[in-house]
Each structure stands twice: as C-alpha cells, then as structure tokens.
Design an enzyme around this catalytic site. Structure first.
Site, PDB file in Angstrom:
ATOM      1  N   ASP A  79       1.102  -1.706   0.074  1.00 41.54           N
ATOM      2  CA  ASP A  79      -0.408   0.057   0.041  1.00 41.54           C
ATOM      3  C   ASP A  79       0.589   1.524  -0.023  1.00 41.54           C
ATOM      4  OD1 ASP A  79       0.761  -0.526   2.229  1.00 41.54           O
ATOM      5  OD2 ASP A  79      -0.967   0.130   3.106  1.00 41.54           O
ATOM      6  N   GLU A 143       0.099  -1.357   5.691  1.00 42.65           N
ATOM      7  CA  GLU A 143       1.124  -1.180   6.471  1.00 42.65           C
ATOM      8  C   GLU A 143       0.918   0.378   7.002  1.00 42.65           C
ATOM      9  OE1 GLU A 143       4.956   1.151   7.715  1.00 42.65           O
ATOM     10  OE2 GLU A 143       3.485   1.484   6.033  1.00 42.65           O
TER      11      GLU A 143
HETATM   12 ZN   LIG Z   1       6.531   2.502   4.071  1.00 41.52          ZN
END
Ligand SMILES: [Zn+2]
Length: 259
Positions: A79, A143
C-alpha cells in the site's frame, strides 16, 4: 550476470507496480499481490496470496534452502499513502521516468523495496545459488494505517514467519564504505509513535456577538498555543548513547566531538 539488464528489468517492474493504485485507504493491495504473484509464477518461485479481508492482499513467496539455518524474512508493503494530485508535476500512477528519475507514488515508500527484494529472490533462483536457509518474501497490506490487515495479521496466522532468524524491512540501512563494502548495518530498535490527544474545554455559552473570556473556544486556542510552545526535553536513551559513542571514533576529527 548482466547487471544492466537486471536494472532494466527491475525498473520496468517498478513502473508497472506503481501503475497499480494501492492508495490506503482503501488499499486494494490485492491487485499488487496478484501482480507480484504473476512474476514469481513465471520464475517458478512458489508464492501464495493471503487475503484476510476482501481486497486486502498480502503475498508470501518462499525460496527453499537446505534448512541448516532458520529462515531469512524480507518484508515490504504494497500500500501507499494518498496523493494530492494538484501538487504533482507528473501523473503519480504512471511510472514516469524523467531526467533519470522514476516518479510515482510508492517509488520510494515502499514499492521499490518490494521490487528489489523480489529481484533478489529471482536472481538467487536463476543462478541456482545453494541456500542454507529459506528466504521468505512478504509483501504486506495496510502498512500505512496500522498494519491490522497486513503484518499484524500475518504474524498471527502464518507460523513460518515466526521461524525467521532475521527480518529485513524498510527503515534500517546497510551503509557502504567508499570501497563499496558494507561498513555497518543500521537497525531500528525503537520508533517515535503517534500520540493523539483529545482536548475538551468547558465554559460559559453565549452569542458570538458578545465575546467573553470564559468561552470554551478561547480556552482551546490558548491550550493549543501552549502545546506548540512546549519544548521536548532532551533525553538521551541508552541505545542512542551507545550508537553515537560507537560511531564517534569512525568520524573525521572535526565532527567527532558532535557525536
Ligand atoms: Zn513504508
């Protein structure tokens, strides 16, 4: 090995990877995971997509070693953070190369790392390098907003990850000396974290045409101003002290004292 060719190959993969929009939220990392899986498939490296929630794809690829040592885990995230389109001089999802630079959301954080780690597995496989340990490649979802559907989920549900003796992830660096050899490996053992406050002010209500100092908004403004004026006290943590005292002797004399 033809490194120029490998660089071209990696660059091309990174351009394609950037073209897959994985802005989190919502993430839609599954498209990135499918993209990586296709490449691993074409190199005959086994991999599987893990999708704890529809659209939130993670990918685990494994290059087998002889098992004499515990696995090495290489981690990256699929992401990316959102874009403010009008602040970009190029399309952030086009993978544009201009003046020798590749531009795009995720070019640094963290799609380049994903491609580099993938290429490392591909090269080891193509060159038939004998391995003492398995190499686990994990590309994660989520993340940028906490990791619930990515690393946290994976660590709870994929037992092989916990077998790993080492993990390489973004944030630490291998610093090279002038000769190109590894000078030191920088590791992260702590991070600054988010500290969110909710401020609540009480006071006397009234009409905006008649301002008075007991207004909660006025109190809030004063409180926020006090926050911006607050100076963080210096606190040298033991590991920070150790880092600088070990680094100091390696510095040129004129900067040594600062370390
Ligand atoms: Zn990163």
């Amino acid at each position: 090995m033809d490194w120029d060719k490998l660089v071209d190959e990696a660059t091309h993969y990174l351009q394609e990877y950037i073209r897959i929009n994985t802005v989190n939220p919502p993430g839609n990392e599954i498209e990135g995971a499918k993209f990586l899986k296709k490449i691993f498939d074409s190199e005959s490296i086994p991999s599987e997509i893990i999708e704890p929630l529809p659209g939130r794809g993670n990918l685990l690829a494994v290059l087998k070693g002889n098992g004499k040592k515990k696995p090495l885990l290489v981690v990256n995230h699929i992401d990316v953070v959102p874009v403010e389109r009008d602040r970009w001089s190029v399309d952030p999802f086009a993978g544009v190369i201009q003046n020798g630079y590749l531009y795009g959301r995720g070019a640094i954080d963290d799609k380049s790392m994903g491609i580099v780690e993938m290429m490392a597995l591909i090269i080891l496989k193509r060159e038939r390098v004998p391995l003492k340990r398995d190499i686990l490649f994990l590309a994660t979802a989520d993340e940028e907003t906490g990791g619930n559907w990515g690393i946290r989920w994976a660590l709870e549900h994929v037992p092989s990850l916990k077998e790993a003796e080492y993990a390489l992830n973004e944030g630490g660096y291998v610093i090279l000396s002038e000769s190109g050899a590894a000078d030191r490996y920088e590791i992260s053992i702590g991070q600054k974290i988010v500290f969110q406050l909710r401020l609540k002010a009480r006071g006397t209500s009234g009409h905006a045409s008649m301002p008075h100092p007991d207004n909660p908004n006025v109190k809030l403004i004063h409180a926020l101003e006090a926050v911006t004026k607050w100076e963080t006290p210096y606190q040298i943590l033991p590991m920070v002290k150790e880092y600088f005292s070990k680094m100091a002797p390696k510095q040129p004399p004129e900067v040594r004292k600062f370390f």
